[in-house]
Design an enzyme around this catalytic site. Structure first.
Site, short mmCIF file in Angstrom:
data_model
loop_
_atom_site.label_atom_id
_atom_site.label_comp_id
_atom_site.label_asym_id
_atom_site.label_seq_id
_atom_site.Cartn_x
_atom_site.Cartn_y
_atom_site.Cartn_z
N TYR A 1 -35.06 33.41 15.84
CA TYR A 1 -36.09 34.33 16.31
C TYR A 1 -36.89 33.78 17.49
CZ TYR A 1 -35.35 37.14 12.08
OH TYR A 1 -34.81 37.92 11.09
N LYS B 1 -26.04 27.89 5.50
CA LYS B 1 -24.66 28.36 5.70
C LYS B 1 -23.91 27.20 6.36
CE LYS B 1 -21.52 31.64 5.70
NZ LYS B 1 -20.87 32.04 4.42
N ASP C 1 -24.95 33.37 1.44
CA ASP C 1 -24.26 34.56 0.92
C ASP C 1 -24.23 34.52 -0.61
OD1 ASP C 1 -22.70 32.35 1.47
OD2 ASP C 1 -20.93 33.46 2.09
N ASP D 1 -36.24 35.78 6.13
CA ASP D 1 -36.67 37.15 6.43
C ASP D 1 -35.87 38.13 5.56
OD1 ASP D 1 -37.87 39.29 7.63
OD2 ASP D 1 -36.86 39.09 9.55
N ASP E 1 -37.05 40.20 1.65
CA ASP E 1 -37.09 41.65 1.44
C ASP E 1 -36.24 42.01 0.23
OD1 ASP E 1 -38.67 42.01 3.73
OD2 ASP E 1 -37.58 43.83 4.31
#
Ligand SMILES: NC(=O)c1ccc[n+]([C@@H]2O[C@H](COP(=O)([O-])OP(=O)(O)OC[C@H]3O[C@@H](n4cnc5c(N)ncnc54)[C@H](O)[C@@H]3O)[C@@H](O)[C@H]2O)c1
Length: 365
Positions: free
Chosen positions: A141, A191, A223, A247, A251
């Site tokens: 980001y 990852k 994952d 992020d 959620d």
């Protein structure tokens, strides 16, 4: 105790939910004998419309000078698409970056009254109490280059994933500190089978882990973690991960506590445990389609205010009192639309805030 608190409500439902959180903080001050001076400023789309920029120097300096920041949310269709650069978010990103708010614990706690309010079986979510600790000012980001351009073969775009060892170590350390005060289990999520940044992340997390022999460190690919989060959330305690993964997973995680409107967060410049500067915000956005209708759930904002009391003001009893008041109102059967349940009483944003403030009063009587 006197404290200056910056209040940056922002756009959409931001002002509605933040207003309820300040109402509750005001009640805390009355009951516990503190003085909170609220300093309100514009940020995001409303600031662009009023001043031409997402955050003025004056507001930035005001916020920096306070003990903590209570933030709502910024953005909306009117501003998000200007040049594809999301200008309304720049104010928040500047505060996070310049004030070095690198550690973002997002609390996912299933309150017993809401156990039937989720899409999951009650036995899956009952007792869920976990923290997703998101690295907040690095990674995809923020790193450069990040741009779009046109070529003869069509348009192209690039974002950059970049982390330094120091950036990883400091947030992982906060993860260990948080885990130490809880069930002493830290899961580092990455990852590392594909990404170089993740491979470094795992190495650094393992090295930092040697400083915390009392905390059990485990690693999981992101994952697999998205699956584990809904398959077995009660087993999870503190999870630390990079900006993008945090992020997305937070959620997803918010569904475990009923709604995005139930998940608070803190953005901290260091480990909790001393008085740490922070920005406190619900993890949700501006929810433009429900803005201005008095139907948004203010509890994530109110619970963020409780984190402000705990982490930045070290007012632990006061933080617990706010959380207990939220719990009490839910136990009494009051619900906003996002956590509506048959047989429970549907109320609006303002009434929910007022009821929490009132419950706070009565819980001290
Ligand atoms: N930190 C921030 O300021 C922040 C974070 C996320 C999104 N945004 C911005 O918010 C805008 C909308 O984004 P989005 O729709 O992807 O995410 P959102 O979080 O605003 O909304 C997602 C969904 O959850 C619902 N919701 C969110 N908060 C709620 C609440 N308190 N009570 C009841 N329902 C609630 C919304 O109605 C919507 O259905 C965009 O402009 C985005 O850039 C800002």
């Amino acid at each position: 105790m006197q404290s200056d608190i910056a209040v940056l409500p922002g756009d959409g439902i931001g002002p509605e939910v933040t207003h309820e959180a300040t109402k509750v903080l005001g009640k805390v001050a009355d009951i516990f004998g503190h003085k909170f001076d609220f300093h309100e400023g514009l940020i995001g789309g409303i600031s662009i419309d009023t001043t031409g920029v997402a955050l003025t120097e004056e507001t930035f300096e005001m916020a920096r000078g306070c003990a903590a920041i209570l933030f709502g949310a910024t953005g909306g269709p009117k501003w998000d698409d200007i040049g594809g650069t999301m200008p309304s978010n720049r104010g928040l990103f500047r505060i996070r970056k310049e004030l070095q708010l690198f550690a973002n614990p997002r609390h996912i706690k299933m309150l017993p009254a809401l156990v039937n309010c989720t899409p999951f079986k009650s036995e899956t979510v009952e007792g869920v109490d976990l923290i997703i600790l998101r690295e907040l000012i690095g990674g995809l980001y923020f790193a450069e280059p990040r741009k779009q351009w046109s070529t003869a073969e069509g348009r192209q775009a690039v974002d950059t994933m970049f982390y330094t060892e120091a950036e990883i170590a400091r947030v992982v350390r906060v993860g260990f500190e948080l885990a130490r005060g809880r069930r002493k289990r830290l899961m580092s999520v990455d990852k590392s089978n594909v990404l170089q940044t993740s491979s470094l992340w795992r190495k650094v997390a393992t090295e930092v882990g040697k400083e915390y022999p009392d905390v059990e460190l485990s690693h999981m690919y992101v994952d697999a973690c998205t699956m584990e989060l809904i398959r077995n959330p009660r087993e999870l305690d503190v999870l630390v991960m990079d900006n993008t993964f945090g992020d997305i997973l937070s959620d997803e995680g918010s569904m475990l506590c009923g709604s995005l409107g139930m998940a608070p967060s803190a953005s901290l410049s260091g480990s909790p445990g001393g008085k740490v500067f922070g920005l406190y915000e619900p993890i949700h956005g501006t929810a433009p389609t429900i803005a201005g209708q008095d139907i948004a759930n203010p509890l994530a904002s109110i619970l963020s205010a409780a984190l402000l009391l705990r982490y930045s003001l070290e007012l632990f009893d006061e933080a617990l009192a706010v959380e207990a008041a939220v719990n009490a109102v839910l136990e009494e059967g009051y619900r906003t639309a996002d956590i509506a349940e048959k047989g429970r009483q549907l109320i609006g944003t303002k009434e929910m805030g007022q009821r929490v403030a009132d419950a706070l009063t009565s819980s001290r009587n």
